[in-house]
Design a protein around this motif. Structure first.
Motif, PDB file in Angstrom:
ATOM      1  N   GLN A 153      42.886  14.376  39.083  1.00  0.00           N
ATOM      2  CA  GLN A 153      43.688  15.541  38.667  1.00  0.00           C
ATOM      3  C   GLN A 153      43.090  16.850  39.178  1.00  0.00           C
ATOM      4  O   GLN A 153      43.396  17.927  38.641  1.00  0.00           O
ATOM      5  CB  GLN A 153      43.771  15.603  37.130  1.00  0.00           C
ATOM      6  CG  GLN A 153      44.101  14.288  36.455  1.00  0.00           C
ATOM      7  CD  GLN A 153      42.841  13.514  36.050  1.00  0.00           C
ATOM      8  OE1 GLN A 153      41.801  13.611  36.681  1.00  0.00           O
ATOM      9  NE2 GLN A 153      42.961  12.734  34.978  1.00  0.00           N
ATOM     10  N   ALA A 154      42.246  16.791  40.197  1.00  0.00           N
ATOM     11  CA  ALA A 154      41.500  17.972  40.646  1.00  0.00           C
ATOM     12  C   ALA A 154      42.407  19.140  40.997  1.00  0.00           C
ATOM     13  O   ALA A 154      42.142  20.288  40.617  1.00  0.00           O
ATOM     14  CB  ALA A 154      40.607  17.611  41.833  1.00  0.00           C
ATOM     15  N   ASN A 155      43.497  18.886  41.711  1.00  0.00           N
ATOM     16  CA  ASN A 155      44.394  19.978  42.116  1.00  0.00           C
ATOM     17  C   ASN A 155      45.026  20.658  40.910  1.00  0.00           C
ATOM     18  O   ASN A 155      45.094  21.886  40.833  1.00  0.00           O
ATOM     19  CB  ASN A 155      45.487  19.451  43.052  1.00  0.00           C
ATOM     20  CG  ASN A 155      44.954  19.131  44.437  1.00  0.00           C
ATOM     21  OD1 ASN A 155      43.959  19.692  44.870  1.00  0.00           O
ATOM     22  ND2 ASN A 155      45.615  18.218  45.134  1.00  0.00           N
ATOM     23  N   ALA A 156      45.498  19.851  39.967  1.00  0.00           N
ATOM     24  CA  ALA A 156      46.136  20.406  38.777  1.00  0.00           C
ATOM     25  C   ALA A 156      45.140  21.194  37.934  1.00  0.00           C
ATOM     26  O   ALA A 156      45.457  22.285  37.421  1.00  0.00           O
ATOM     27  CB  ALA A 156      46.771  19.279  37.951  1.00  0.00           C
ATOM     28  N   LEU A 157      43.954  20.670  37.781  1.00  0.00           N
ATOM     29  CA  LEU A 157      42.923  21.369  37.015  1.00  0.00           C
ATOM     30  C   LEU A 157      42.581  22.707  37.665  1.00  0.00           C
ATOM     31  O   LEU A 157      42.470  23.734  36.982  1.00  0.00           O
ATOM     32  CB  LEU A 157      41.661  20.506  36.927  1.00  0.00           C
ATOM     33  CG  LEU A 157      41.712  19.299  35.993  1.00  0.00           C
ATOM     34  CD1 LEU A 157      40.571  18.339  36.303  1.00  0.00           C
ATOM     35  CD2 LEU A 157      41.636  19.746  34.538  1.00  0.00           C
ATOM     36  N   ALA A 158      42.425  22.704  38.977  1.00  0.00           N
ATOM     37  CA  ALA A 158      42.076  23.929  39.687  1.00  0.00           C
ATOM     38  C   ALA A 158      43.183  24.973  39.584  1.00  0.00           C
ATOM     39  O   ALA A 158      42.904  26.168  39.381  1.00  0.00           O
ATOM     40  CB  ALA A 158      41.787  23.610  41.158  1.00  0.00           C
ATOM     41  N   ALA A 179      40.897  26.214  28.394  1.00  0.00           N
ATOM     42  CA  ALA A 179      41.722  26.541  29.557  1.00  0.00           C
ATOM     43  C   ALA A 179      42.366  25.302  30.164  1.00  0.00           C
ATOM     44  O   ALA A 179      43.499  25.352  30.664  1.00  0.00           O
ATOM     45  CB  ALA A 179      40.884  27.271  30.602  1.00  0.00           C
ATOM     46  N   ILE A 180      41.652  24.170  30.125  1.00  0.00           N
ATOM     47  CA  ILE A 180      42.181  22.951  30.759  1.00  0.00           C
ATOM     48  C   ILE A 180      42.613  21.910  29.728  1.00  0.00           C
ATOM     49  O   ILE A 180      42.844  20.749  30.075  1.00  0.00           O
ATOM     50  CB  ILE A 180      41.128  22.328  31.704  1.00  0.00           C
ATOM     51  CG1 ILE A 180      39.858  21.950  30.931  1.00  0.00           C
ATOM     52  CG2 ILE A 180      40.802  23.292  32.843  1.00  0.00           C
ATOM     53  CD1 ILE A 180      38.835  21.200  31.789  1.00  0.00           C
ATOM     54  N   SER A 181      42.763  22.325  28.474  1.00  0.00           N
ATOM     55  CA  SER A 181      43.031  21.378  27.386  1.00  0.00           C
ATOM     56  C   SER A 181      44.289  20.543  27.607  1.00  0.00           C
ATOM     57  O   SER A 181      44.343  19.370  27.218  1.00  0.00           O
ATOM     58  CB  SER A 181      43.127  22.124  26.053  1.00  0.00           C
ATOM     59  OG  SER A 181      44.171  23.083  26.089  1.00  0.00           O
ATOM     60  N   LYS A 182      45.306  21.096  28.254  1.00  0.00           N
ATOM     61  CA  LYS A 182      46.554  20.352  28.436  1.00  0.00           C
ATOM     62  C   LYS A 182      46.394  19.169  29.391  1.00  0.00           C
ATOM     63  O   LYS A 182      47.237  18.269  29.413  1.00  0.00           O
ATOM     64  CB  LYS A 182      47.660  21.279  28.926  1.00  0.00           C
ATOM     65  CG  LYS A 182      47.497  21.778  30.353  1.00  0.00           C
ATOM     66  CD  LYS A 182      48.681  22.641  30.758  1.00  0.00           C
ATOM     67  CE  LYS A 182      48.581  23.107  32.213  1.00  0.00           C
ATOM     68  NZ  LYS A 182      49.755  23.943  32.591  1.00  0.00           N
ATOM     69  N   HIS A 183      45.331  19.168  30.154  1.00  0.00           N
ATOM     70  CA  HIS A 183      45.090  18.074  31.102  1.00  0.00           C
ATOM     71  C   HIS A 183      44.194  16.979  30.519  1.00  0.00           C
ATOM     72  O   HIS A 183      43.983  15.957  31.171  1.00  0.00           O
ATOM     73  CB  HIS A 183      44.432  18.607  32.374  1.00  0.00           C
ATOM     74  CG  HIS A 183      45.263  19.577  33.131  1.00  0.00           C
ATOM     75  ND1 HIS A 183      46.386  19.209  33.841  1.00  0.00           N
ATOM     76  CD2 HIS A 183      45.151  20.924  33.281  1.00  0.00           C
ATOM     77  CE1 HIS A 183      46.927  20.277  34.398  1.00  0.00           C
ATOM     78  NE2 HIS A 183      46.190  21.329  34.081  1.00  0.00           N
TER      79      HIS A 183
END
Length: 301
Positions: A153-158, A179-183
């Motif tokens: 999920q690197a692209n989405a996280l970034a 900040a990244i909780s939804k992932h």
């Protein structure tokens, strides 16, 4: 002492401490491994320990055979030469973050505490985790997360980090988590967060490059028949260590002479990595992901 040594007895057996000479603890930390080595080496032997974290100096021991070098182990050969400590008979490295670093909120290594996004093993390094989160482009963040966190999920996280930082600050560990909780997959939040933190920490401390430099220098400083003992905590480290011990290169490509003899500076002493048993994991959870590999210096240049 703030460090409970991982796989202590297996490490000491791996070093095969039988003759006088120079031994090296390349990652001193809380000093647990060093203490055990000093209990076993002879009076005319020496132990040099490396640690880039100045906090480690609090754990030095009053023993004339002991020297602490406050440097990253990527400078192994330089400082062994300075201390007239080449060749070494055995070198031990316990990679990763020390228990003290994990347990100090102000260092920013742990998911358990809300602390500043720092993650520098050497506080004098110019760039912190917070600097990376604030300054890296979305593409650079994605590359880091993919390469060092092995995150699909690197692209989405970034992209999410890039969007969030435009509207609010991401200066602490909990702010990054939020900040990244939804992932974060339900029930596996900490597992994924650990891989995010791992990726950032590796980037901050340039850990894999330092490991490669250290291993290459071990070839130059360990005496024939001497031992190299390394504990790793994730697949990126372990792959480098395994391949280097088997073949002397990072790809694990074994080269042989016309008679089939392996042309490599080390030969593995054990086929598979040693891992902690359930009892050790119960008493020292940090040991859970540890893998210990042992190799012996060959006569090959």
């Amino acid at each position: 002492m703030y460090h409970e040594p991982v796989l202590l007895e297996a490490c000491i057996r791996g070093l095969n401490i039988e003759q006088p000479g120079v031994y090296v603890d390349a990652t001193f930390g809380g000093g647990g491994h060093s203490k055990s080595i000093l209990e076993r080496i002879t009076r005319d032997s020496r132990l040099l320990a490396f640690d880039q974290d100045p906090d480690a100096a609090a754990n030095t021991t009053d023993d004339e055979r002991f020297t602490l070098v406050n440097q990253n182990f990527r400078y192994l050969k330089r400082y062994l030469k300075l201390h007239k400590a080449i060749p070494a008979i055995g070198i031990l490295a316990d990679l990763g973050v020390s228990s003290h670093q994990f347990d100090t909120p102000g260092r920013g290594f742990s998911l358990r505490f809300d602390g500043p996004l720092d993650m520098r093993m050497d506080p004098m390094l110019p760039r912190s985790a917070g600097d990376i989160i604030r300054e890296y482009s979305s593409e650079a963040l994605a590359n880091m997360l993919r390469l060092y966190g092995e995150l699909p999920q690197a692209n989405a996280l970034a992209r999410t980090i890039s969007i969030v930082r435009q509207n609010t600050t991401i200066n602490t560990t909990f702010q990054l988590r939020d900040a990244i909780s939804k992932h974060l997959p339900r029930g596996k939040e900490n597992s994924m967060l650990a891989r995010v933190f791992q990726a950032i920490r590796i980037e901050v401390n340039d850990e894999l490059s330092a490991l490669r430099e250290f291993l290459e220098q071990c070839t130059e400083v360990i005496a024939e028949g001497g031992r190299l003992v390394v504990i790793s905590y994730h697949s990126l480290e372990d792959r480098l260590v395994k391949n280097f011990m088997r073949s002397g290169n990072w790809e694990g490509e074994i080269k042989t002479d016309l008679k089939g003899n392996v042309l490599a500076p080390f030969k593995p002493v054990i086929r598979k990595a040693i891992q902690p048993d359930e009892q050790e994991i119960l008493t020292n959870p940090r040991a859970r992901s540890a893998k210990l590999r042992i190799a012996e210096r060959t006569s090959w240049a």
